[in-house]
Scaffold this active site. Sequence first.
Site, PDB file in Angstrom:
ATOM      1  CD1 TRP A 197      -2.355  -2.164   2.187  1.00 37.61           C
ATOM      2  CD2 TRP A 197      -3.004  -0.781   0.176  1.00 37.61           C
ATOM      3  NE1 TRP A 197      -3.360  -2.621   1.044  1.00 37.61           N
ATOM      4  CE2 TRP A 197      -4.326  -1.474   0.174  1.00 37.61           C
ATOM      5  CE3 TRP A 197      -3.431  -0.134  -0.730  1.00 37.61           C
ATOM      6  CZ2 TRP A 197      -4.953  -2.382  -0.368  1.00 37.61           C
ATOM      7  CZ3 TRP A 197      -4.511   0.262  -2.275  1.00 37.61           C
ATOM      8  CH2 TRP A 197      -5.753  -0.937  -2.170  1.00 37.61           C
ATOM      9  CB  SER A 249      -9.149   6.278  -0.416  1.00 40.92           C
ATOM     10  OG  SER A 249      -9.247   6.369   1.184  1.00 40.92           O
ATOM     11  CG  HIS A 252      -6.478   0.781   1.738  1.00 40.94           C
ATOM     12  ND1 HIS A 252      -4.773   1.830   2.283  1.00 40.94           N
ATOM     13  CD2 HIS A 252      -6.370  -0.922   2.036  1.00 40.94           C
ATOM     14  CE1 HIS A 252      -4.614   0.776   2.671  1.00 40.94           C
ATOM     15  NE2 HIS A 252      -5.288  -0.465   2.995  1.00 40.94           N
ATOM     16  CB  CYS A 391      -1.719 -12.225   0.791  1.00 37.22           C
ATOM     17  SG  CYS A 391      -3.223 -14.072   1.461  1.00 37.22           S
ATOM     18  CB  CYS A 394      -3.763 -10.682  -0.347  1.00 36.04           C
ATOM     19  SG  CYS A 394      -4.615 -11.195   1.182  1.00 36.04           S
TER      20      CYS A 394
END
Length: 464
Positions: A197, A249, A252, A391, A394
């Site tokens: 991130w 954002s 996220h 991951c 992910c």
Amino acid sequence: MSRCQTLLALIGAAGLLLAGATGPLGSAEQRCFCRVTGYLDDCTCDVETIDTFNNNKLFPKLNKLLESDYFRHYKVNLKKPCPFWNDSSHCGIRDCAVKPCPFNEVPGGIESASYKYSEEASSHVGECEEAKRLGAVDESLSEETQRDMLRWTQHEDSSDSFCEADDIQSPDAEYVDLLLNPERYTGYKGPEAWKIWNSIYEENCFKPQTIKRPLNPLVSGKGDNDGNAFYKWLEGLCVEKRAFYKLISGLHASINIHLSARYLLQDTWSETKWGHNINEFQHRFDEVLTKGEGPKRLKNLYFLYLIELRAMSKVLPFFERPGFQLFTGNEKRDTETKSQLLEILHLIKSFPLHFDENSFFAGNKREAAKLKEEFRLHFRNISRIMDCVGCLKCRLWGKLQTQGLGTALKILFSQKLIENMPASGPSYGFQLTRQEIVSFFNAFGRISTSVRELENFKNLLRHM
């Protein structure tokens, strides 16, 4: 000062830093949602209209569509190396693993026509693939068909793409059943996740290094804790660059909502239980615990919702064409799936307060074109960062959701091409691959789910 602002000022002054703290100064629900209301910045739509439309009308229909064979199977290459730093390690946590589909469980039509969506295109491309497999030139194809196929191939690498898509012909690309590999908390966290991130925000959101992002976990004691300098900078940006940050954002925030809503609550020999983790949600979105960042993140989620919703409404003519198919090989189900899809798109078309994208890339044509290309390349870079996620689960959902958002942006900025599509036959000005279609609808499904989960968390916090 509004009642909400007065309330939160008192809370901040009192320093209620314990998750779940309640009392006369405000409830846990108010600290997460008190500011998540009313009109959104840079929009003419309000949070309440989105909640009502999504939760009562759209979410149930969209969720059902995504359970169909066409939309649940996504081909992805999870073995691509990270292009930005040397890191070949993968998360060893059990829940990080992804289970690909055995070959015999993928619907035949999907496997044999992985990027075709119309009967005519499927026929032409199928003939070309067979000729290529035999190592021969198929003289039965007309010159026109051969030119069509050349255009189709050129489209795969066209400059309108906002993402670096996987090569689905690669031997490392595999089909994944998204329903059997749901997005949820895997235990992947800490510096490795922060690095991903941080690279996205610090290197791709048009931010100078001198501006410090609030609550940056990799800048201990040096971040812009109150956010004043950061938000002053953000407000001074052009609407396009400000929107770019809000989209990232919002994405996220959406991912964090999914992880909080599908959290491993119990893992014993007798039972594995997934559910809502209220403390995790508060840690990410409570206004006091996040020093004011949480509600801003949630409002950016709603902004992202409006952008993808608008793209859905714009792309309706593409899917309405008679020759378009959601092809899996099962004619009856394919017809039903297309009918479901069109019903959803017409419902979305009826939404009363759509985002107006005409404010984007307006003004001087040369400057607008330069800015659009910069916008596109920054987002394309973010799609490449997804190959650095350790991951695998992910990585799967990160790649899918960035490709889905990239497809939404491609649609929004292809309005003239969509308007000029022929009513029948192939459309060479505007195309969507099967990968783009599947990622687009599933990515919006994730955003829609996040908005619905906020209602669940409101109810849970209200009864603490």
